[in-house]
Design an enzyme around this catalytic site. Structure first.
Site, short mmCIF file in Angstrom:
data_model
loop_
_atom_site.label_atom_id
_atom_site.label_comp_id
_atom_site.label_asym_id
_atom_site.label_seq_id
_atom_site.Cartn_x
_atom_site.Cartn_y
_atom_site.Cartn_z
N LYS C 45 0.84 -1.21 0.00
CA LYS C 45 0.00 0.00 0.00
C LYS C 45 0.87 1.25 0.00
CE LYS C 45 -3.45 2.78 0.45
NZ LYS C 45 -4.26 3.04 -0.78
N GLY C 46 0.43 2.26 -0.73
CA GLY C 46 1.18 3.50 -0.87
C GLY C 46 1.64 4.09 0.46
N ASN C 69 -12.63 3.87 -6.26
CA ASN C 69 -12.21 4.06 -4.88
C ASN C 69 -11.63 5.45 -4.71
OD1 ASN C 69 -9.15 4.19 -4.00
ND2 ASN C 69 -9.21 2.94 -5.86
N VAL C 71 -9.76 6.00 -1.59
CA VAL C 71 -9.13 5.75 -0.29
C VAL C 71 -8.21 6.92 0.07
CG1 VAL C 71 -7.48 4.27 0.92
CG2 VAL C 71 -9.32 3.24 -0.45
N ASN C 127 4.90 6.48 -7.23
CA ASN C 127 3.51 6.71 -7.64
C ASN C 127 3.28 8.18 -7.92
OD1 ASN C 127 0.76 6.75 -7.94
ND2 ASN C 127 0.27 5.97 -5.91
N CYS C 130 -1.66 8.85 -8.31
CA CYS C 130 -2.84 8.65 -7.45
C CYS C 130 -3.84 9.76 -7.69
CB CYS C 130 -2.44 8.63 -5.97
SG CYS C 130 -3.91 8.42 -4.92
N GLY C 217 -10.48 -2.41 -12.37
CA GLY C 217 -11.23 -3.64 -12.68
C GLY C 217 -11.30 -3.90 -14.17
N GLY C 243 -4.25 -3.57 -14.94
CA GLY C 243 -5.52 -2.91 -15.24
C GLY C 243 -6.55 -3.95 -15.60
N GLY C 244 -7.27 -4.45 -14.59
CA GLY C 244 -8.38 -5.36 -14.85
C GLY C 244 -8.00 -6.80 -15.07
C1 LIG Z 1 -8.76 0.27 -3.34
C2 LIG Z 1 -7.58 0.60 -4.18
C3 LIG Z 1 -6.47 1.26 -3.60
C4 LIG Z 1 -5.36 1.59 -4.38
N1 LIG Z 1 -4.28 2.19 -3.80
C5 LIG Z 1 -3.16 2.44 -4.54
C6 LIG Z 1 -1.97 2.98 -3.95
O1 LIG Z 1 -1.90 3.19 -2.75
N2 LIG Z 1 -0.90 3.23 -4.75
C7 LIG Z 1 -0.93 2.96 -6.10
O2 LIG Z 1 0.05 3.20 -6.80
N3 LIG Z 1 -2.02 2.43 -6.69
C8 LIG Z 1 -3.14 2.16 -5.94
N4 LIG Z 1 -4.24 1.60 -6.55
C9 LIG Z 1 -4.20 1.30 -7.98
C10 LIG Z 1 -3.83 -0.15 -8.26
O3 LIG Z 1 -2.52 -0.41 -7.79
C11 LIG Z 1 -3.91 -0.44 -9.77
O4 LIG Z 1 -3.05 0.46 -10.43
C12 LIG Z 1 -5.30 -0.26 -10.33
O5 LIG Z 1 -6.27 -0.72 -9.41
C13 LIG Z 1 -5.51 -0.96 -11.68
O6 LIG Z 1 -5.40 -2.35 -11.59
P1 LIG Z 1 -6.67 -3.35 -11.40
O7 LIG Z 1 -7.68 -2.95 -12.43
O8 LIG Z 1 -6.12 -4.70 -11.56
O9 LIG Z 1 -7.19 -3.09 -10.01
C14 LIG Z 1 -5.36 1.27 -5.76
C15 LIG Z 1 -6.45 0.60 -6.32
C16 LIG Z 1 -7.55 0.26 -5.56
C17 LIG Z 1 -8.71 -0.45 -6.21
#
Ligand SMILES: Cc1cc2nc3c(=O)[nH]c(=O)nc-3n(C[C@H](O)[C@H](O)[C@H](O)COP(=O)(O)O)c2cc1C
Ligand SMILES: Cc1cc2nc3c(=O)[nH]c(=O)nc-3n(C[C@H](O)[C@H](O)[C@H](O)COP(=O)(O)OP(=O)(O)OC[C@H]3O[C@@H](n4cnc5c(N)ncnc54)[C@H](O)[C@@H]3O)c2cc1C
Ligand SMILES: Cc1cc2nc3c(=O)[nH]c(=O)nc-3n(C[C@H](O)[C@H](O)[C@H](O)COP(=O)(O)OP(=O)(O)OC[C@H]3O[C@@H](n4cnc5c(N)ncnc54)[C@H](O)[C@@H]3O)c2cc1C
Ligand SMILES: Cc1cc2nc3c(=O)[nH]c(=O)nc-3n(C[C@H](O)[C@H](O)[C@H](O)COP(=O)(O)O)c2cc1C
Ligand code: FES
Ligand code: FES
Lengths: 303, 264, 303, 264
Positions: C45-46, C69, C71, C127, C130, C217, C243-244
């Site tokens: 987590k970041g 999200n 967050v 990152n 965000c 997603g 990404g998804g």
């Molecule tokens: C709930 C949530 C929290 C996330 N927090 C971070 C984060 O702290 N730092 C970051 O670089 N990406 C964060 N992301 C992005 C994910 O790392 C990823 O880039 C993004 O969800 C796309 O991938 P996915 O479609 O497989 O989820 C977050 C994504 C989600 C859904």
């Protein structure tokens, strides 16, 4: 009685529900399924100066809650439209809006001028956002300078309401809307499709002949809705929102985010009667929520 | 009700009720669905866009040829091979389930001038040919069906087709009929080939091979194509095939094309 | 035996499957479900310099084939991580990669320096993408100038492999990747979430406290895949795609489009064991297709 | 197998088989599902993340309190109110259907020091309280359940709860029990209130009102929260509630909180 009427500048629409260019052909294809006269209007398939065959097959791939297409503006050209198609559709009692495209600014101007004489087309939608053509299209819409140039040029040539359709494939859509408004747009429509791609893991080949294509459908709704909200806050002209609208609740969300009218695209493929259901659903919503006019909802999201 | 072979019906979107499945093997079935109203005329070659409910990951409708139309009971039957999520879900439907169907879509085959016709089907490509065979019988044509498959298990419904004409069979492994591809069948080697027109439907390479034979023999030939479709009724322009006069929509200007019009 | 090993510069991973920052917490939360040691690595987590509470609830909304999200980088700060969390997780036999964030370049540098001493963290993911924080975050990642500045600054401070994570909310991601590579990135990871929004039509209120949030997603997969392909063609450093991704076929597609490694994000929420299933699925694919090494598939899409 | 109230179980992801539904009214039901193995210990307040199959438009799992756990038959029962697509689909499952469940999730309630406890539940907020009532009986507490609803039809399972304590009822329309909201119930007006601890679960406004009463009466109170969840096991940080020591995850640090820790 609730009031569904909306206006894009001086042009009144009987309701805010229209159908998106490229997903409704020339309207006729839907006449077996619904009474076209009930629509607020419909945007016809993108027109170009010359006949275009579009891209090779395959041009379509299904994706999670959406689809990619790379049709690439297949159409028989503006002259064929004027002589063969327009006469057949001009008597529908709804607004027919032409979506225009070109490889050069001159193309856009010529098409615009040819449309000026068509009485029953009250507005044109300037498409600077098609991701599926090699020249023109989105190339105009991703840079402020070229977007302004083509908008100004078409504005000068155009005797009708001018709607400019933006691509979502940019960093700052609010800024783009602002400059296009400054260049003379009477209204901003958004979003066109997102540039995407699909691969068949088994064959290792892309699913589209063009490798990349335009993503549409409910998958893009959250991004499209955010962009409509961004643009609504940035401009004074009316906004026409679209991107993944499948039902009346979706349509209401786009209106709350700032859309004066909405366009229904991909949903037409799955349910060719969906546009009428959405009109009815918006009416129900207004009654249920005791809202007199749909215009009271435009941009009325409560933060 | 009068039925005119040449009358073009209005397209409609309608809820159908599942009546029954008839499984032909573990991944092929017939599914019969009932209209709540009266069926319009279905022309041989017409297809339908069937909505797939309850299946995450299936977004668009799926196109299937109309295998049979029962005007007395107002039912349509489809001949479906399971190839992915959508076709699998159709196999899982239960009697009484409701699904939305857009139909009748597409054009139809031509009536041949002369009398003897050869119909060549591979895989689920035989789907449009029951209605065609029925129609040919009404018009007193003499029909031969040539059905190909990988092996015995792929050859289905031969006894049904027999009611409407002769049935020839090829299998790649030789487990039924002649061994080889449909185009290897001895009927084509025959010096006095004797058929006046060929109709074909199946995988693209098979249809192209059949078209080549027809061209060589200088016999008219129609092919029913199965391009990917998003809408099925001319709205999206996704389903095009290259023809001698440009790209044409398989869903509205096809699915049946004269092979001479195709840029094959 | 097929070879699943990949390398990001000199750093070898036992397989290309890692989990995405913000979707895998600190790894521990998944230890009931799977053997973390089997992963290629995981991105935690970041982290920020100071303790952050993140954004107010609600922070999540479901969308068609995806979720939003906001967050907003909730975490207890780098010092708490180093003293409390790192000691608990450092002995996993897999690569732990820190995702770092800041409101200012100085913040990024300080966090980077503090991480330099942690032996078991071989790489950091910068990152600059965000979308859920008011300062810093995506603001750095949407302009080339600021992206280069922060990358160069962190490059100087960083003794580890430096992965820069790009935002998809820009016009030209290939160009952004190129300049970030020029500024010293050892690898580019993409995509972070797309800026989106959701409204409840009934209450007229946004579903997120912050109005907009990040979309992730399967809905974003087609766009993410296209961007990975664009970036793969533009840079020489290895690309980490995401990404998804929900299953092995998705992962293979990202690899074919040019990913050396992949990250699994949102899918972890629905199936906490999905990452291991994807490792197994990739192995099966290689065997079935008679491919010796997964690296033979990187960018091997056939056009 | 020994069961220890204080032992924290491993979380697991497991396929369950639907045994049966028991419909309480047209939009509320109990659903019983069977594990293929042996159930771990379920603590009162624990919940599960249930996967919703076959439903386009439902992407994430859905969290539901564990209403009952039958260690003999290895079944879990959930008490579900239909509010949207996911809960509706759970009502449509058929015996024999399989669904994936992540469980047991979340913390549990505290055992009170003293003897008399009041449990206040509104709507499906009573779901976690059957297990709590059972546990209190094992621990020889004297339990009173106060159940609120809009009208008679909303009051379900009162006879089940009666096995584990007294049952008081309020309905907004007065059709059963006392008229009014749960917080209007005369039990609260009583000068010698007599309960040593209050437990509550239900809509946020109700829980806040109950918490206020508890604070006024200076009685310890725990509330079980129902925030929106993406994961349910601490991975996403989406489900937070503001506490006196910052944002905490309802799924791992809750769902049960002492009201004094909440920033209510
Ligand atoms: C709930 C949530 C929290 C996330 N927090 C971070 C984060 O702290 N730092 C970051 O670089 N990406 C964060 N992301 C992005 C994910 O790392 C990823 O880039 C993004 O969800 C796309 O991938 P996915 O479609 O497989 O989820 C977050 C994504 C989600 C859904
Ligand atoms: C006019 C027409 C008539 C057809 N008639 C029959 C028939 O009678 N019986 C039969 O079994 N099949 C028929 N098909 C093919 C049938 O449409 C596909 O098998 C079906 O769409 C696959 O859906 P799926 O979800 O099971 O597969 P998916 O998992 O979606 O994909 C499996 C494969 O099916 C094909 N396919 C997927 N979507 C479409 C689409 N929208 N249009 C066309 N092909 C697609 C693709 O080649 C894909 O690789 C016909 C197709 C057309 C165009
Ligand atoms: C710890 C916990 C325990 C719960 N226990 C029960 C129970 O025992 N019985 C019961 O009937 N309900 C319970 N709920 C609420 C239940 O999770 C929601 O009713 C359910 O998720 C709705 O899903 P849906 O698809 O039917 O509704 P949707 O169509 O998705 O939405 C309807 C409403 O349900 C709520 N909701 C949707 N998704 C979630 C989510 N992921 N998390 C929380 N709320 C959501 C939202 O407020 C939304 O407005 C509990 C929730 C939590 C967090
Ligand atoms: C098959 C297809 C063809 C399209 N053709 C055009 C076009 O010619 N001109 C245009 O401006 N937009 C075109 N679009 C974009 C749509 O008008 C619309 O902007 C987009 O699909 C998003 O809306 P939706 O998600 O509701 O489909 C096309 C979209 C699809 C799916
Ligand atoms: S499938 Fe849409 S035009 Fe043919
Ligand atoms: S729901 Fe994901 S952390 Fe609580």
């Amino acid at each position: 009685m609730v009031d569904l009427k909306i206006k894009i500048q001086d042009l009144e629409f009987k309701n805010p529900v229209t159908t998106a260019s490229g997903t409704f052909a020339y309207g006729e294809e839907f006449s077996d399924f619904l009474d076209l006269n009930r629509l607020g209007g419909f945007f016809i398939k993108g027109l170009t100066l010359e006949n275009r065959e579009g891209n090779p097959y395959p041009r379509m791939a299904e994706t999670a809650s959406g689809m990619l297409n790379s049709v690439g503006l297949q159409n028989k050209g503006i002259d064929h439209f004027i002589s063969h198609i327009y006469p057949r559709i001009k008597d529908y009692d709804t607004h027919i809006i032409a979506n225009i495209n070109g490889s050069t600014i001159e193309d856009y101007i010529t098409v615009t001028e040819k449309l000026n004489d068509l009485e029953k087309i009250p507005a044109i939608e300037l498409n600077i956002s098609c991701p599926n053509v090699k020249e023109g299209g989105m190339a105009f819409g991703i840079r402020k300078k070229s977007a302004v140039e083509v908008t100004e040029a078409v504005r000068k040539a155009c005797k009708k309401i001018l709607i400019v359709k933006l691509t979502p494939n940019i960093t700052d859509i609010a800024e783009m809307a602002r400059v296009v408004e400054g260049a003379g747009a009477d209204s901003i429509s958004l979003v066109n499709t997102f540039l995407g791609m699909a691969i068949d893991a088994e064959t290792r080949k892309p699913l589209l002949s063009t490798v990349t294509g335009g993503l549409s459908g409910p998958c893009i709704k959250p991004i499209a809705l955010r962009m409509v909200w961004d643009v609504f806050k940035a401009v004074k002209v009316p906004v026409i929102g679209m991107g993944g609208i499948m039902n009346a609740a979706d349509a209401i969300e786009f209106i709350l985010a700032g859309s004066t009218a909405i366009q229904i695209g991909t949903a037409n493929f799955i349910d060719p009667q969906v546009s009428l259901k959405i009109i009815d659903g918006i009416e129900d919503y207004l009654i249920r929520h005791k809202v007199k006019a749909v215009t009271d909802l435009t941009g009325a999201m409560e933060i | 009700m009068t039925r005119n072979f040449f009358f073009k019906n209005m397209k409609r979107i309608e809820d159908f009720t599942v009546i029954q499945h008839h499984w032909l093997n573990e991944n092929t079935f017939l599914i019969e669905l009932k209209s709540s109203g009266q069926l319009p005329v279905i022309l041989p070659g017409n297809f339908a866009q069937i909505q797939i409910n309850n299946t995450p990951g299936v977004f668009l409708r799926r196109p299937f040829s109309i295998y049979n139309a029962d005007y007395k009971n107002n039912t349509l039957t489809f001949y479906i091979k399971i190839v992915g999520k959508g076709s699998r879900e159709l196999g899982l439907l239960k009697p009484g389930d409701i699904t939305s169907i857009i139909y009748p879509l597409g054009n139809t085959f031509s009536l041949p001038d002369k009398d003897k016709v050869l119909i060549v089907g591979g895989g689920f490509g035989i789907a449009p040919f029951l209605l065609l065979g029925k129609s040919f019988r009404e018009h007193q044509k003499k029909t031969t069906f040539l059905i190909g498959g990988r092996s015995k298990q792929d050859i289905m419904l031969a006894s049904t087709f027999k009611k409407y004409g002769d049935v020839l069979i090829t299998t790649e492994d030789g487990s039924l009929g002649e061994k080889g591809l449909v185009t290897d069948h001895s009927v084509f080697n025959n010096n006095n080939f004797g058929y006046d027109m060929i109709y074909t439907c199946g995988p693209d390479p098979m249809m192209k091979a059949v078209a080549n034979i027809a061209r060589n023999k200088n016999i008219p030939c129609e092919a029913s194509l199965e391009n990917m479709m998003a809408c099925g009724f001319g709205a999206c322009l996704c389903c095009v095939v290259e023809t001698t006069s440009g790209n044409k929509c398989v869903c509205t200007e096809g699915p049946v094309f004269n092979i001479n019009d195709l840029a094959w």
